[in-house]
Design a protein around this motif. Structure first.
Motif, short mmCIF file in Angstrom:
data_model
loop_
_atom_site.label_atom_id
_atom_site.label_comp_id
_atom_site.label_asym_id
_atom_site.label_seq_id
_atom_site.Cartn_x
_atom_site.Cartn_y
_atom_site.Cartn_z
N CYS A 39 -2.82 6.07 7.39
CA CYS A 39 -3.27 5.55 8.68
C CYS A 39 -2.82 4.09 8.80
CB CYS A 39 -4.79 5.64 8.81
SG CYS A 39 -5.43 7.33 8.85
N SER A 40 -2.29 3.77 9.93
CA SER A 40 -1.86 2.39 10.20
C SER A 40 -2.40 1.97 11.56
CB SER A 40 -0.33 2.29 10.19
OG SER A 40 0.24 3.11 11.19
N TRP A 41 -2.52 0.66 11.75
CA TRP A 41 -3.10 0.15 12.99
C TRP A 41 -2.64 -1.29 13.22
CZ3 TRP A 41 -5.59 0.96 8.44
CH2 TRP A 41 -6.14 -0.16 7.81
N ASN A 42 -2.91 -1.72 14.41
CA ASN A 42 -2.65 -3.11 14.79
C ASN A 42 -3.99 -3.83 14.83
OD1 ASN A 42 -1.94 -5.54 15.92
ND2 ASN A 42 -0.94 -4.70 17.72
N PRO A 43 -4.17 -4.88 14.06
CA PRO A 43 -5.50 -5.51 14.00
C PRO A 43 -5.87 -6.26 15.27
CG PRO A 43 -3.91 -6.80 12.75
CD PRO A 43 -3.20 -5.56 13.18
N GLY A 44 -4.95 -6.46 16.17
CA GLY A 44 -5.28 -7.23 17.37
C GLY A 44 -5.24 -8.71 17.12
N ARG A 45 -6.16 -9.42 17.75
CA ARG A 45 -6.18 -10.87 17.65
C ARG A 45 -6.50 -11.31 16.22
NH1 ARG A 45 -10.83 -13.43 21.01
NH2 ARG A 45 -11.97 -12.32 19.39
N VAL B 278 -5.85 -4.73 2.68
CA VAL B 278 -4.91 -5.31 3.65
C VAL B 278 -4.66 -6.76 3.28
CG1 VAL B 278 -5.64 -3.78 5.50
CG2 VAL B 278 -6.77 -5.98 5.22
N ASP B 279 -3.55 -7.25 3.77
CA ASP B 279 -3.18 -8.65 3.53
C ASP B 279 -3.02 -9.31 4.89
OD1 ASP B 279 -2.23 -11.07 2.76
OD2 ASP B 279 -0.61 -10.31 1.49
N GLU B 280 -3.99 -10.20 5.21
CA GLU B 280 -3.95 -10.86 6.51
C GLU B 280 -2.72 -11.73 6.68
OE1 GLU B 280 -5.74 -10.69 9.14
OE2 GLU B 280 -7.39 -9.41 8.49
N LEU B 281 -2.24 -12.30 5.57
CA LEU B 281 -1.08 -13.19 5.68
C LEU B 281 0.18 -12.39 5.95
CD1 LEU B 281 -1.89 -15.72 2.80
CD2 LEU B 281 -2.22 -16.03 5.26
N ASN B 282 0.34 -11.22 5.30
CA ASN B 282 1.53 -10.40 5.50
C ASN B 282 1.42 -9.48 6.71
OD1 ASN B 282 2.67 -11.55 3.23
ND2 ASN B 282 1.89 -9.94 1.86
N LYS B 283 0.22 -9.36 7.25
CA LYS B 283 -0.03 -8.57 8.45
C LYS B 283 0.38 -7.11 8.27
CE LYS B 283 0.41 -12.52 11.54
NZ LYS B 283 1.10 -13.10 12.72
N GLU B 284 0.16 -6.57 7.07
CA GLU B 284 0.39 -5.15 6.82
C GLU B 284 -0.96 -4.45 6.80
OE1 GLU B 284 2.56 -4.74 3.25
OE2 GLU B 284 4.40 -5.66 4.03
N TYR C 76 -9.72 -16.06 6.15
CA TYR C 76 -8.88 -15.56 5.07
C TYR C 76 -9.70 -15.43 3.80
CZ TYR C 76 -5.40 -17.10 8.46
OH TYR C 76 -4.69 -17.29 9.60
N ARG C 77 -9.06 -14.79 2.82
CA ARG C 77 -9.64 -14.59 1.49
C ARG C 77 -10.95 -13.83 1.59
NH1 ARG C 77 -7.48 -19.72 1.72
NH2 ARG C 77 -5.62 -20.01 0.41
N GLN C 78 -12.03 -14.34 0.96
CA GLN C 78 -13.26 -13.55 0.93
C GLN C 78 -13.91 -13.43 2.31
OE1 GLN C 78 -12.78 -16.43 -0.55
NE2 GLN C 78 -14.58 -17.78 -0.51
N ARG C 79 -13.47 -14.24 3.28
CA ARG C 79 -14.04 -14.15 4.63
C ARG C 79 -13.17 -13.33 5.58
NH1 ARG C 79 -15.58 -18.71 2.27
NH2 ARG C 79 -13.41 -19.42 2.26
N GLN C 80 -12.04 -12.82 5.12
CA GLN C 80 -11.15 -12.06 5.99
C GLN C 80 -11.79 -10.71 6.35
OE1 GLN C 80 -7.51 -11.35 3.91
NE2 GLN C 80 -8.33 -9.71 2.66
#
Length: 1090
Positions: A343-349, A376-382, A354-358
């Protein structure tokens, strides 16, 4: 005294009376119960209380009697206190309260009529069961019992909750909470979030209740406040300095309050959010705060908040500002291997956390009740997550949940796994062949696809084409897949790649595999080459041309061409021509034959191409012009019914010094036009075409055609010269532009001319404003005469040629026209003629006006020598030969017209010669006794010694009047001045000497007039020096020997002058002259008479 019985009896009676009074006061008998008040807590029983002013007596009781509403019977109860619990009645009821003493005796009775309106509904005081705090969210949690079992039916209840803050117990919030009482006890919960951290100060909570019974007509009131409850563990001061909140996460745009807690003996100096300082708000003696409005998103490490304490301390915290997770968008779940579902998705805004608060994602499948935590990796946006495929399950209901400290969101998707197949990219792709038209392909796809069929698409492409081939095949588990491709072209290089998907329920293609190239084997050429031939002028040699076959036609590498000559199916000659030659010569020897050309490669030979060598005669072949089509050359021709095997259009392209490359194109017999295209065609280059018609017995030249692919402006300017010039025309002659420089069909020439000097700042005729253009469209003309020019003028000439493509460059010449001789002669004759005419006209006018001119510019002056009126008496001038010039003969005086008069007319005194005795008779002041009379003066000179006195003060010296007097008047009898008549100056005739007579008296004294006196005398000055006079002359005016009565001068002189008329030689040479002013009138009058 106590022994007296009567006294004892009196005292006993008095004591009994006092006891009676005391008892009556103790029982309150004088005062009955009053101020009855009744309240109810449950709408079933009510508590009534009243007031009584009697003294306290333990033996005092009250009897309350009321009517029972159920049985309508009187019910009485006794109570020791001043309150009673009785049932609530509907409507109104009578309540009788009786006060009883200890012995049960009634002391007072009062009856009250109690209606429902006078009963108050006051709920029981609520009790807080639990008060807790979540310090991370600044939230207070409150629990209490609603005491719903007190009421027999459902009622609406309202609760008022008050939040207080220490130290002053100031109200922070007053909130309302509504609930419904169900007839049984329930635990109610409520929470409240503070705008500042709960650690910053202490909080307190209390509640009260209000029952809303719509059918109860009595008074409804709030209950009493519950006992105050304190937030636990926060009623003491901190052990160490701290800043709150600690590592808080808030939404973008929030208003955040930070507080700094410090110990006793410390004080806060300032507090900063980031780099900005904010004003302090004092909460209590050990806490201060700041408020930050509308915070913006922080960096990944957060925003620092810190406070500086005195005497020495620094404390701080970090604030993280971001967004709540957006709803996952474009949620897509599919399987690639039938082992896992991805399953894949677009997280939107982006949340900016980041890190423990992502944001954390959990994939939950509702049918199997399984969930998977997604990494997931917020920095790599995957953003993708894998879920295992269950063997017996096709339908999957996924819910993707997203959460972070600021909120949560979710998205759902229901799929059939067999309809969501997205295969992996094919690997291990190979291509092979052992044929010129077939190829074998093989590839591998990971996964278990036994339960479905696969559809694979093979892409086949080369330099000229591209096509896709779809192949359906059964699925397998971790297996290789194969396919055959046919209908390939021999000796062609192809590029192959493959992709696959599910066949029955197409969802998506896999990615393309890597590309593989393959060259098929050679095959014999598919057709013979296109051929043409040209016969030599004498017809002995035939040159055969052929075009190289295209790659798609050659089916391999062409090694050579075999050229053969047949006559009646018998080969006469044959030879091979190796590549890259594309022509050969054949010796015909005067005989025609059928030419055959065959192309050969390694696999074999092509079918033969044939053409006859015979040419048919052509008469009156015309040359036509083709039309430029931009990308080619449009050629048209008339259909010839004798043409049976088509038309051939031949042209030749020459590139520099290389030989001409013959090219041709063949058309069917019904064709009448064509657009010839070639990569070798260039704009501005002329091409010559020859059209041949193929007839049953040979080829015939039908017409010649010339044209351009695209016409351009001429490359060079026409070469022109000036052949002849005149004063008003120029003859220009030019030459033709070479064909290679025309770059199109010439349409004409443009001749420019304008006045201009060589070296002018204007570089082209476009800068000229007064230029003249002549358009020459007759291409047979090679000269032009320019007329109506100006003589001896420089002209600038320019000549340009033009085609359909535009106007070419200009060549300029400068030429000067010849001088116009007729104009020069006219320019000379016209001024001369004008001068002659003016001279003649002037002469005629002067002749007609000669008298006026003479009188105006040259008047006649009488000659005194010819005047007899000036002859002296003989006794005066006898013996003196020097005076003969003054002899006057009788003459008629000339009339002189006075042309100028003055307002003030000078009076002339009688200047006749008198004796000294007579002189004494003049007035002493020297003035004229009669100013209005004129004096007749004799011409004979007066005595030389005369005194010229100064003029009167009131008479102007410079004002003189010229008076003309009749010379003959000197012979008239002298009259007395008093009797002298007035003389009319205008009507007096005869010569009138010019005189200015400011002389008042003349004395015969021996002295000469002074120079000053002479200067004052205006008018005529004698031209002589008196110093050279011979005073001893007998005729001298002062000579002793002279006995003349009338003394006269010894030399000719004027009337009022003592100067000789002719000056001596030495006087003329003197550099000093008196009265040398020149007059234009004197210039004419001093001329000698003729």
């Amino acid at each position: 005294m106590w022994d007296n019985p009567s006294l004892r009896c009196l005292l006993a009676i008095t004591f009994l009376h006092l006891l009676s009074l005391i008892y009556s006061q103790e029982t309150g008998f004088p005062e009955a119960p009053e101020n009855l008040k009744c309240i109810t807590h449950d709408l079933n029983r009510m508590i009534c209380s009243w007031d009584a002013t009697s003294s306290a007596n333990l033996g005092l009781t009250y009897k309350i009697c009321y009517t029972n509403s159920e049985h309508f019977s009187l019910v009485c109860i006794e109570t020791e206190g001043k309150r009673a619990d009785i049932p609530v009645t509907v409507g109104s009821t009578n309540i009788r309260i009786t006060t009883l003493n200890a012995s049960g005796t009634s002391l007072a009775t009062e009856t009250f009529v109690l209606s429902e309106e006078n009963v108050s509904l006051i709920p029981l005081t609520p009790q807080i069961l639990n008060l807790s705090a979540d310090f991370s969210t600044y939230t207070l949690y409150l629990k209490w019992n609603d005491s719903g079992s007190v009421f027999q039916y459902e009622l609406d209840a309202s609760w008022q909750i008050q939040i207080l803050r220490k130290e002053t117990l100031e109200t922070v919030a007053l909130m309302n909470y509504d609930s419904k009482l169900t007839g049984k006890d329930s635990i109610l919960s409520w929470n409240w979030t503070s705008d500042i951290p709960l650690e910053c100060t202490s909080y307190y909570v209390k509640i009260r209740c209000y029952i809303n019974e719509p059918y109860f007509t009595g008074r409804k009131e709030w209950s009493e406040w519950s006992p105050i409850r304190t937030v636990p563990e926060k009623d003491t001061k901190p052990n160490s300095a701290m800043v709150f909140p600690q590592d808080k996460v808030v939404l973008v745009g929030s208003n955040v309050t930070f507080c700094c807690l410090y110990n006793e003996g410390e004080s806060i100096k300032f507090m900063n959010y980031g780099s900005k300082s904010y004003p302090l708000l004092r909460l209590n003696k050990w806490s201060s705060a700041i408020k930050v409005q509308n915070v913006s998103a922080s960096i990944s490490s957060g925003t620092n908040v810190w406070c500086l304490l005195e005497p020495d301390g620094l404390e701080g915290t970090v604030l993280f500002v971001g967004y709540a997770p957006d709803t996952p968008q474009n949620l897509n779940c599919e399987t690639r291997t039938f082992i896992t579902i991805t399953c894949s998705w677009n997280p939107g805004r982006a949340t900016a956390l980041y890190r423990q608060r992502q944001t954390k994602y959990i994939l939950f499948e509702r049918i199997s009740k399984e969930n998977v935590t997604c990494k997931v990796d917020e920095l790599n946006k995957e953003h993708y997550c894998d879920f295992p495929v269950h063997a017996n399950q096709k339908i999957y209901n996924f819910t993707l949940g997203a959460s972070n400290p600021l909120g949560q969101a979710e998205s759902s998707l229901l799929i059939d796994v067999n309809q969501r197949v997205h295969l992996e990219t094919p690997v291990k792709f190979t291509v092979s062949t052992n044929s010129s038209t077939n190829a074998h392909l093989s590839w591998y796809i990971p996964g278990n696809f036994i339960q479905i069929r696969l559809l694979c698409q093979i892409e086949i492409s080369n330099s000229n084409s591209e096509r896709q081939l779809n192949v359906s095949m059964a699925g397998a588990e971790n297996s290789n897949y194969r396919a055959w491709v046919d209908a390939l072209h021999p000796y062609a290089t192809y590029t192959f790649r493959v992709r696959c998907s599910a066949s029955e329920h197409f969802w998506r293609w896999s990615k393309w595999s890597e590309e593989k190239k393959l060259t098929t084997l050679e095959a014999p050429p598919a057709r013979g080459p296109a051929i043409w031939r040209e016969r030599s002028p004498v017809g002995e040699t035939l040159t055969v041309f052929w075009k190289p076959l295209l790659l798609s036609e050659a089916n391999g590498i062409i090694l050579s061409h075999e050229v053969s000559c047949y006559s009646r199916e018998i080969m006469l000659k044959a030879h091979e021509v190796p590549v890259p030659l594309n022509s050969t010569e054949i010796k015909l020897g005067g005989n025609d034959c059928l030419i055959s050309v065959v192309a050969k490669n390694r696999a074999g030979s092509s079918p033969p191409s044939r053409i006859t060598s015979m040419d048919l005669p052509s008469d009156d072949v015309k040359t036509e012009l083709a039309i430029a089509a931009g990308n080619g050359i449009y050629i048209s021709w008339h259909s010839d019914p004798n043409v049976t095997c088509g038309y051939t259009l031949k042209w030749c392209i020459s590139s520099g010094s290389e030989p001409c490359n013959v090219d041709w194109e063949m058309f069917p017999s019904n064709a009448t036009d064509a657009v010839i295209k070639s990569a070798l065609f260039q704009p501005g280059v002329r091409y010559n075409f020859s059209l041949y018609g193929c007839k049953h017995n040979g080829y015939q030249l039908l017409q010649n055609i010339t044209g351009y692919m695209k016409e351009l402006p001429p490359k060079v300017a026409p070469n022109f010269t000036v052949e002849e010039t005149s004063s008003d025309s120029i003859l220009v002659k030019w030459e033709d532009i070479p064909v290679e420089d025309c770059q199109g069909f010439l349409k004409g020439y443009i001749l420019y001319f304008a006045k201009g000097e060589k070296g002018s700042s204007k570089t082209s005729f476009t800068d000229e404003e007064n230029k003249t253009e002549k358009n020459i469209t007759d291409l047979t003309k090679k000269s032009l005469r320019i007329l109506d020019l100006q003589g001896k003028t420089s002209y600038r000439l320019g000549l340009r040629a033009y085609t359909v493509g535009g106007i070419g460059p200009s060549k300029d010449l400068y030429v000067v026209t010849k001088e116009n001789s007729v104009g020069l002669i006219i320019a000379i004759l016209i001024p001369v003629a004008v001068a002659v005419v003016l001279g003649v006209v002037t002469s005629i006018l002067c002749y007609q006006k000669r008298e006026w001119i003479k009188e105006t510019f040259y008047p006649d002056i009488p000659n005194p020598e010819n005047s007899k009126a000036l002859q002296f008496q003989k006794n005066i001038c006898e013996g003196n030969t020097a005076l003969k010039t003054l002899e006057m003969n009788p003459c008629t005086p000339n009339s002189v017209e006075v042309v100028e008069t003055q307002s003030t007319v000078l009076k002339i005194e009688d200047t006749e010669i008198i004796s000294p005795v007579a002189d004494s008779e003049l007035p002493e002041d020297g003035s004229d006794p009669e100013t209005g009379s004129h004096v007749v003066v004799s011409y004979c000179p007066p005595i030389i010694e005369e005194e010229i006195s100064s003029p009167p003060i009131d008479e102007p010296v410079g004002s003189s009047q010229v008076i003309y007097i009749d010379i003959q008047s000197m012979y008239q009898p002298q009259v007395n001045p008093e009797e002298e008549p007035e003389i009319n100056f205008v009507t007096t005739a005869g010569y009138k000497p010019q005189m200015q007579l400011p002389i008042n008296a003349m004395k015969m004294e021996s002295h000469s007039p002074t120079e000053e006196d002479l200067d004052k005398t205006a008018g005529y000055r004698p031209q002589a020096n008196t110093n050279v006079w011979k005073l001893d002359s007998p005729d001298s005016p002062i000579s002793i020997q002279s006995n003349n009565e009338n003394g006269s001068f010894g030399s000719p002189c004027s009337i009022n002058s003592r100067q000789f008329l002719i000056p001596p030689k030495d006087y003329e040479d003197s550099p000093t002259h008196n009265n040398t002013g020149w007059s234009f009138t004197n210039f004419f009058q001093n001329k000698p008479n003729d």
